[in-house]
Design an enzyme around this catalytic site. Structure first.
Site, PDB file in Angstrom:
ATOM      1  CG  HIS A  70      43.394  84.009  46.050  1.00 17.43           C
ATOM      2  ND1 HIS A  70      42.962  83.251  47.139  1.00 17.43           N
ATOM      3  CD2 HIS A  70      42.106  84.529  45.483  1.00 17.43           C
ATOM      4  CE1 HIS A  70      41.567  83.568  47.381  1.00 17.43           C
ATOM      5  NE2 HIS A  70      41.091  84.125  46.287  1.00 17.43           N
TER       6      HIS A  70
ATOM      7  NE  ARG B 245      34.212  77.174  45.435  1.00 13.94           N
ATOM      8  CZ  ARG B 245      33.658  77.621  44.505  1.00 13.94           C
ATOM      9  NH1 ARG B 245      32.518  77.428  44.056  1.00 13.94           N
ATOM     10  NH2 ARG B 245      34.205  78.906  44.093  1.00 13.94           N
TER      11      ARG B 245
ATOM     12  NE  ARG C 106      36.360  75.626  52.208  1.00 17.71           N
ATOM     13  CZ  ARG C 106      36.488  77.020  51.575  1.00 17.71           C
ATOM     14  NH1 ARG C 106      37.384  77.777  52.158  1.00 17.71           N
ATOM     15  NH2 ARG C 106      35.690  77.109  50.584  1.00 17.71           N
TER      16      ARG C 106
END
Length: 513
Positions: free
Chosen positions: A338, A346, A349
């Site tokens: 993170h 997003r 992915r």
């Protein structure tokens, strides 16, 4: 007692680290080492113990072996047992090796200088700790793989003469999650989904495939925002869709990740762009005190540069790793780290698309709507994310900050470098299978039916293309009939017979496909 060992290896128990055993048994391998050396690490998903009976049993993520499998109650005995039966858990191994120090490992190697397990342990010690032991280079012994390819997915590897091993680890000391060779993943690999996708695309006329690909691309972009709980305007969806469409064309590095964050974030006035300058977590705040209530705690900000370097190196080095496995490791590794204040989900992915395209898994010009598949399996997606977050959270020491954020006060970098990505790979394989076997055929079938219906409508009644396309949409939305409101408002010029004929045309076109 071994050097630095806090507790002796325990006897038979029914509970280990708050996890119940199926029956009374003696923890061995990683479980015994974690307990004996009091290692603050995420507990492996699957543990091993020696049962009291002469039968092998598997239950509740425990493998119970028989008394004849029991290792010697020593560092060497349990360490070799772990490598033999449990594979590599690099986070546990690194904490263990840092705890025991040089001397015990040197003794293991000196006692068995040609032993394959001893040389693997030696390599892992220097690779993980980046410290060189006072040992001469190995002179004898067959080259052995560091990763047992029967247990875990690995690369082709390269020989390292100092230890006479083949380094087939899929990453670097900065980032190297591992994936076990479960039956589910092996079955997925045997399906050859890449070949299935190529055949599916080749069977569709190019013009229809191009339109289907464009629709699936926007579907993926929109779904990725919905997963994050955002109802993004169409221009942002299209902009992110264009970025996804270019996945795999650019090498991955920090500048590329920053570029992607800039595309993802529409209004940047309230977001600090680039790598985080403070802690981060996923979760909520206490309603009364606003204190953080984390479900997942992100990597410390000071560790982000080396972790990103590790991601980039993994992306470039794991060339011969299965594309879906590589995508799982890279994408889920990123989202656990993170690194940004916003946009992580997003981009996480996107990295799936990046890896699949870069490794030639996705057919040219086709983007699998992975985010749409994830959205339909959103609960399972959360379970997969939590499969590691829940094991990670208890070993992170943190405190709340004045801004109601979190400050991590323990050394946690290794827990983001090394984790078991097996559940993540299993999940991603399932999503990709669904897009190939369902989403792609359904969209191309829809377009074929749409074109048949459109041609037949125009042959029956002359009207603008756009009006005919909307008629198809309205009739299908109303269960095969044109609603009274639509007919009176937009198609009042049609006769009753024409409306009935057009409804039947649309029904027949879609019933046949």
């Amino acid at each position: 007692m071994e050097a630095h060992q806090k507790n002796p290896f325990s006897g038979p128990v029914t509970v280990f680290q708050e996890r119940r055993l199926p029956e009374q048994a003696r923890p061995v391998g990683y479980a015994a080492l974690i307990d004996a050396y009091e290692l603050a690490v995420p507990i492996p998903v699957r543990l091993t113990a020696i049962g009291l009976h002469h039968r092998i049993k598997e239950a509740d993520n425990w493998l119970l072996l028989t008394p004849r499998h029991e290792p010697e109650a020593s560092l060497e005995g349990h360490l070799i047992f772990a490598l033999k039966y449990e594979g590599l858990d690099l986070a546990v191994l690194k904490r263990l090796l840092l705890t025991v120090g040089d001397e015990p490992i040197e003794e293991i190697v000196q006692a068995s200088p040609t032993g394959g397990y001893a040389r693997r342990i030696w390599f892992l010690y220097e690779w993980l700790t980046r410290r060189r032991l006072s040992l001469p280079d190995a002179q004898n012994g067959s080259y052995v793989p560091v990763v047992d390819p029967k247990q875990q997915w690995a690369t082709g590897g390269k020989t390292v003469s100092r230890y006479r091993v083949k380094d087939n680890l899929p990453g670097t000391p900065d980032f190297c999650p591992m994936v076990f060779k479960t039956k589910l993943i092996t079955d997925f690999v045997d399906m050859d989904l890449k070949n299935q996708a190529e055949k599916a695309v080749a069977a569709v006329p190019k013009d229809i495939m191009a339109r289907a690909a464009a629709f699936l691309l926007l579907k993926d972009s929109k779904s990725s925002y919905v997963i994050e709980g955002e109802n993004a305007p169409q221009d942002r969806i299209q902009r992110w869709g264009r970025a996804i469409g270019e996945a795999g064309l650019r090498a991955l590095d920090l500048d590329e990740l920053n570029r992607l964050q800039n595309i993802v974030i529409g209004d940047q006035r309230f977001i600090r762009m680039g790598l985080r300058a403070e802690g981060g977590f996923v979760g909520t705040h206490d309603r009364d005190t606003q204190a953080p209530l984390p479900d997942h705690i992100s990597a410390r900000q000071d560790d982000l540069p080396s972790l990103i370097d590790g991601l980039v190196a993994f992306d470039r080095l794991a060339a011969d790793l299965d594309p879906v496995i590589a995508a799982s490791v890279l994408a889920f590794g990123f989202v656990y780290i993170h690194p940004f204040e916003d946009g992580n989900g997003r981009i996480h992915r996107y990295l799936i698309h990046h890896t699949l395209a870069q490794k030639g898994f996705s057919p040219p010009g086709v983007i699998f709507p992975i985010s749409a598949a994830i959205l339909d399996e959103i609960e399972q997606y959360r379970i997969v994310l939590e499969s590691y977050s829940k094991r990670l959270l208890p070993v992170i020491d943190w405190r709340p900050t004045a801004s109601n954020n979190v400050e991590v006060i323990s050394d946690t970098a290794d827990f983001y470098r090394f984790f078991d990505a097996t559940p993540h790979a299993e999940f991603l394989f399932g999503c990709i299978q669904r897009t190939i076997e369902q989403d792609l055929p359904q969209e191309t079938a829809y377009l074929k039916s749409h074109d048949i219906a459109l041609t037949a409508i125009m042959n029956r009644v002359e009207m603008p293309d756009r009006m005919a396309e909307k008629l198809i949409l309205f009739v299908r939305q109303s269960g095969g009939h044109l609603s009274k409101k639509r007919r009176e408002r937009e198609y009042e010029a049609l006769t009753d017979t024409e409306v009935e004929d057009l409804e039947n045309i649309i029904k027949d076109a879609f019933d046949d496909h």
